[in-house]
Design an enzyme around this catalytic site. Structure first.
Site, PDB file in Angstrom:
ATOM      1  N   ARG A 146     -21.184   2.190  11.230  1.00  0.00           N
ATOM      2  CA  ARG A 146     -22.272   1.612  12.001  1.00  0.00           C
ATOM      3  C   ARG A 146     -22.347   0.098  11.762  1.00  0.00           C
ATOM      4  O   ARG A 146     -21.850  -0.406  10.764  1.00  0.00           O
ATOM      5  CB  ARG A 146     -23.612   2.241  11.589  1.00  0.00           C
ATOM      6  CG  ARG A 146     -23.682   3.754  11.766  1.00  0.00           C
ATOM      7  CD  ARG A 146     -24.991   4.311  11.238  1.00  0.00           C
ATOM      8  NE  ARG A 146     -25.102   5.760  11.429  1.00  0.00           N
ATOM      9  CZ  ARG A 146     -24.732   6.666  10.552  1.00  0.00           C
ATOM     10  NH1 ARG A 146     -24.221   6.282   9.386  1.00  0.00           N
ATOM     11  NH2 ARG A 146     -24.863   7.954  10.795  1.00  0.00           N
ATOM     12  N   LYS A 170     -26.905   6.073   6.169  1.00  0.00           N
ATOM     13  CA  LYS A 170     -28.330   6.341   6.296  1.00  0.00           C
ATOM     14  C   LYS A 170     -28.833   7.102   5.072  1.00  0.00           C
ATOM     15  O   LYS A 170     -28.145   7.932   4.511  1.00  0.00           O
ATOM     16  CB  LYS A 170     -28.595   7.164   7.566  1.00  0.00           C
ATOM     17  CG  LYS A 170     -28.448   6.350   8.854  1.00  0.00           C
ATOM     18  CD  LYS A 170     -28.849   7.177  10.063  1.00  0.00           C
ATOM     19  CE  LYS A 170     -28.814   6.331  11.329  1.00  0.00           C
ATOM     20  NZ  LYS A 170     -29.231   7.112  12.514  1.00  0.00           N
ATOM     21  N   HIS A 240     -21.716  -0.124  18.747  1.00  0.00           N
ATOM     22  CA  HIS A 240     -21.897   1.330  18.866  1.00  0.00           C
ATOM     23  C   HIS A 240     -20.889   1.932  19.832  1.00  0.00           C
ATOM     24  O   HIS A 240     -20.407   3.057  19.615  1.00  0.00           O
ATOM     25  CB  HIS A 240     -23.319   1.674  19.316  1.00  0.00           C
ATOM     26  CG  HIS A 240     -23.563   3.149  19.379  1.00  0.00           C
ATOM     27  ND1 HIS A 240     -23.688   3.915  18.235  1.00  0.00           N
ATOM     28  CD2 HIS A 240     -23.656   4.010  20.428  1.00  0.00           C
ATOM     29  CE1 HIS A 240     -23.864   5.187  18.584  1.00  0.00           C
ATOM     30  NE2 HIS A 240     -23.845   5.264  19.907  1.00  0.00           N
ATOM     31  N   ARG A 243     -17.772   2.365  17.919  1.00  0.00           N
ATOM     32  CA  ARG A 243     -17.915   3.560  17.064  1.00  0.00           C
ATOM     33  C   ARG A 243     -17.711   4.819  17.910  1.00  0.00           C
ATOM     34  O   ARG A 243     -17.034   5.767  17.494  1.00  0.00           O
ATOM     35  CB  ARG A 243     -19.315   3.540  16.430  1.00  0.00           C
ATOM     36  CG  ARG A 243     -19.723   4.808  15.651  1.00  0.00           C
ATOM     37  CD  ARG A 243     -21.077   4.539  14.995  1.00  0.00           C
ATOM     38  NE  ARG A 243     -21.784   5.733  14.586  1.00  0.00           N
ATOM     39  CZ  ARG A 243     -21.634   6.349  13.408  1.00  0.00           C
ATOM     40  NH1 ARG A 243     -20.747   5.890  12.545  1.00  0.00           N
ATOM     41  NH2 ARG A 243     -22.355   7.403  13.095  1.00  0.00           N
ATOM     42  N   HIS A 266     -22.371  11.588   9.708  1.00  0.00           N
ATOM     43  CA  HIS A 266     -23.424  12.400  10.300  1.00  0.00           C
ATOM     44  C   HIS A 266     -23.846  13.500   9.337  1.00  0.00           C
ATOM     45  O   HIS A 266     -23.024  14.040   8.604  1.00  0.00           O
ATOM     46  CB  HIS A 266     -22.941  13.035  11.604  1.00  0.00           C
ATOM     47  CG  HIS A 266     -22.879  12.078  12.753  1.00  0.00           C
ATOM     48  ND1 HIS A 266     -22.086  12.288  13.862  1.00  0.00           N
ATOM     49  CD2 HIS A 266     -23.518  10.899  12.972  1.00  0.00           C
ATOM     50  CE1 HIS A 266     -22.240  11.287  14.708  1.00  0.00           C
ATOM     51  NE2 HIS A 266     -23.089  10.432  14.196  1.00  0.00           N
ATOM     52  N   TYR A 275     -20.126  13.236  21.072  1.00  0.00           N
ATOM     53  CA  TYR A 275     -18.898  12.505  21.360  1.00  0.00           C
ATOM     54  C   TYR A 275     -17.812  13.386  21.992  1.00  0.00           C
ATOM     55  O   TYR A 275     -16.739  12.896  22.315  1.00  0.00           O
ATOM     56  CB  TYR A 275     -18.333  11.894  20.068  1.00  0.00           C
ATOM     57  CG  TYR A 275     -19.254  10.879  19.427  1.00  0.00           C
ATOM     58  CD1 TYR A 275     -19.413   9.614  19.975  1.00  0.00           C
ATOM     59  CD2 TYR A 275     -19.961  11.186  18.271  1.00  0.00           C
ATOM     60  CE1 TYR A 275     -20.254   8.681  19.392  1.00  0.00           C
ATOM     61  CE2 TYR A 275     -20.805  10.263  17.683  1.00  0.00           C
ATOM     62  CZ  TYR A 275     -20.954   9.018  18.247  1.00  0.00           C
ATOM     63  OH  TYR A 275     -21.791   8.097  17.675  1.00  0.00           O
TER      64      TYR A 275
END
Length: 296
Positions: A146, A170, A240, A243, A266, A275
């Site tokens: 990211r 994250k 993004h 990505r 994720h 995706y």
């Protein structure tokens, strides 16, 4: 209102980033002001769903997107769940709330040819900014990280001997992603010119501006947009999308969905599956071209 205990909960227990916490507190403050002005109440502890709905209606009428409104309501819901957890309230007024409908935006990835044009056909040069920009594009496309993860990379994130990169994702979740030989080569070239900067303030960070300070998100966006504008006519050209391209191209080449999930950082497969629509399109093309019953 004082949200210190809630802030501590988000930072320490939920591992939210400072940026996310700041956004949550801003939403709570705006909601508190609305309650005070509209209902002459100084406490959002005693709010009912009807009052919250009035706030949502105001947000809708102000032209804010449903997606943004849902984020604001989510912040409020997280706060009420916290109050319920610590025993400050007995009922969450948002317990039965249903999010507003949002249209799903189809993110169109760059084609493999467009990425190749940027990385192989454009002349980057050998100066500091050119090598930095090339490395930024290569790392995005070869690791799928990211934008904020790239900005926060440190020199210690690199393990050139093992050709890996340690990424802080994250909720402070670490993951190790592999580096291609070509990327390692660009890293070495970049580090050599980086060491020649006259002054470096943020020594620990990998990516710097030419003034020697840590790179920032808007500059990263501008770099991707500028270079891909030379190779792509797509409306959106952002980190993004790069990505997104990384994930789509891997899946098109037969990569395992779980492996792509781990590379992207994720927490669930559901997040990665967005995706796959391009991969399904690719599979259909292969199926039509290869199946003996297909009409040529």
């Amino acid at each position: 209102m004082n949200f210190k205990s809630f802030t501590d909960y988000l930072l320490l227990e939920k591992n939210y980033s400072e940026l996310t916490v700041k956004a949550y507190l801003n939403d709570l403050t705006r909601f508190s002001e609305f309650i005070a002005e509209t209902f002459d109440s100084s406490s959002i502890y005693e709010v009912n769903y009807s009052q919250i709905r009035s706030w949502i209606v105001l947000l809708v009428e102000s032209g804010i997107s449903n997606r943004s409104i849902n984020r604001k309501v989510s912040a409020l819901n997280t706060y009420y769940k916290f109050l319920l957890k610590v025993g400050d309230i007995e009922l969450n007024p948002l317990a039965k709330h249903k999010a507003l409908k949002t249209s799903k935006k189809v993110q169109v990835p760059f084609s493999e040819a467009e990425v190749k044009t940027v990385l192989d056909d454009l002349n980057f040069g050998t100066d500091f900014e050119s090598l930095r920009n090339k490395l930024i594009i290569e790392i995005f496309y070869s690791t799928g990280i990211r934008r904020i993860e790239l900005v926060e990379l440190k020199l210690t994130s690199l393990d050139l001997h093992n050709k890996t990169l340690k990424v802080l994702g994250k909720r402070n979740k670490e993951r190790i992603v592999p580096l291609l030989d070509s990327v390692v080569h660009t890293v070495n070239c970049y580090l050599e010119v980086r060491s020649g900067l006259e002054e470096i303030d943020d020594k620990e960070y990998l990516f710097l501006t030419k003034k020697g300070v840590k790179i920032y998100e808007t500059l990263v966006y501008r770099i991707i947009n500028d270079y891909f504008s030379l190779a792509s006519s797509k409306v959106k050209k952002s980190p993004h999308i790069l990505r997104h391209s990384f994930a789509t191209h891997l899946l098109n080449q037969g990569a395992d969905l779980n492996a792509v999930k781990e590379l992207l950082g994720h927490s669930s497969l559901a997040a990665t599956q967005v995706y796959t629509h391009n991969s399904i399109a690719e599979l259909k093309k292969v199926h039509v071209n290869a199946h003996p019953r297909s009409k040529k």
